[in-house]
Write an enzyme that holds these catalytic residues in place. Structure first.
Site: not given
Length: 340
Positions: A40, A222
């Site tokens: 991420d 997402e």
């Protein structure tokens, strides 16, 4: 936790102690650009220091149990230096949380007196409650120390938002100069921030989830990410599950920071390359080299040795050039061995 997971954590903790040591190898090493397991990635360019910074989820821990953000810096996007721990969700630094520090977002904001402040947004597991909530911490330097707001920035879903409060992104509109926040797992939401950068304007919360698509192309999952170029707002997101080899990046554009989003005709930005053993290329951020039209995408991929063993928690951070066609559409990126 397995022996391999414990070993990975031990190695990362040891590396954290070597603050200021160049941990990624030289230019010719290429991808991955950070040592160990990270995911991420959020990239930031600091006008204050003239360096690039990456904040990331600490990976290699079963159940996505990482609780620290490391910060790495670079002058050239190739060689990265460990600057230590930016945020620790198990310490007094975030008193309302007990771990599971996921998917950071960061922004530099110039103050009226010419100084800079850095806002680090994150999701964490609260001491009370089972669902992740969103927080923000502030610093005078991109490496910290970051001081948490003292309470969650966002602790409950707005109407139409029915997933976890994770995968935050922060964006300052270069046109209006207004700040915006985006987030959502199974939905995409966006909202304007107060000038303080520490409060959402509830009346502006907008559900922006791109409609349609399949796991083969652009079905939203997402990790929203927003940037602006030549009059268009680009919205990027991740498709499929983070543990799937098919985890990939799709995109669309809009004429305003809160949409509506028009999905691109060829929506895939980047996807796995099995021939070269590259899998799960998604959850990205983007950086524009200052003063140029050069763009780079920073993303994580599944470590190929863990494709069948806990692939969702053994991820590594990479970088590639991102180019545009004459009409502003993004050219599909072929994951590479790294910048040359």
């Amino acid at each position: 936790m397995t022996f391999q997971s414990k070993l990975s954590v031990s190695i990362m903790l040891l590396l954290a102690l070597i603050k200021g040591t160049t941990l990624s190898a030289k230019t010719d090493k290429g991808n991955p650009i950070l040592p160990g397991f990270h995911a991420d990635p959020e990239i930031l360019y600091s006008n204050q220091t003239g360096r690039y910074y990456i904040y990331s989820t600490t990976d290699g821990v079963a159940g996505w149990g990482g609780y620290e953000y490391f910060v790495f810096s670079s002058s050239d996007l190739k060689t990265w230096t460990n600057e230590g721990i930016a945020l620790d969700a198990k310490s007094d630094q975030v008193k309302w949380a007990k771990g599971n520090l996921w998917a950071p977002a960061a922004v530099e904001v110039k103050q009226a007196d010419g100084s800079y402040k850095y806002f680090l947004y994150f999701s964490a597991q609260p001491i009370e409650g089972k669902r992740k909530v969103m927080g923000v911490a502030v610093a005078d330097s991109p490496t910290g120390p970051f001081v948490d707001l003292g309470e969650p920035l966002l602790a409950k879903n707005h109407p139409g938002c029915n997933g976890q409060l994770i995968d935050v992104d922060v964006f300052i509109d270069p046109v209006s100069k207004k700040p915006y926040l985006y987030w959502g797992n199974s939905f995409m939401a966006g909202a304007e921030l107060e000038p303080s950068m520490t409060k959402i304007k509830d009346e502006t919360v907008t559900v922006m989830t791109p409609k349609g698509g399949t796991l083969k192309d652009y079905a939203y999952r997402e990790a929203p990410y927003v940037f602006y170029r030549n009059g268009l707002y680009y919205f990027m997101w991740s498709v499929d599950d983070t543990g799937s080899p098919n985890y990939h990046v799709a995109y669309g554009t809009a004429k305003s920071p809160l949409g509506p989003i028009e999905v691109a005709k060829d929506p895939i930005v980047m996807i796995q390359d099995p021939k070269n053993e590259i899998y799960g290329t998604a959850h990205n951020s983007v950086i524009q080299k200052p003063g140029t039209d050069e763009w780079y995408i920073v993303y994580h991929r599944i470590n190929k040795h863990h494709l069948k063993y806990q692939p969702g928690v053994h991820r590594e951070v990479c970088i590639d050039r991102m180019k545009f066609n004459a009409d502003g559409t993004i050219k599909r990126i072929v994951p590479s061995k790294g910048l040359k």
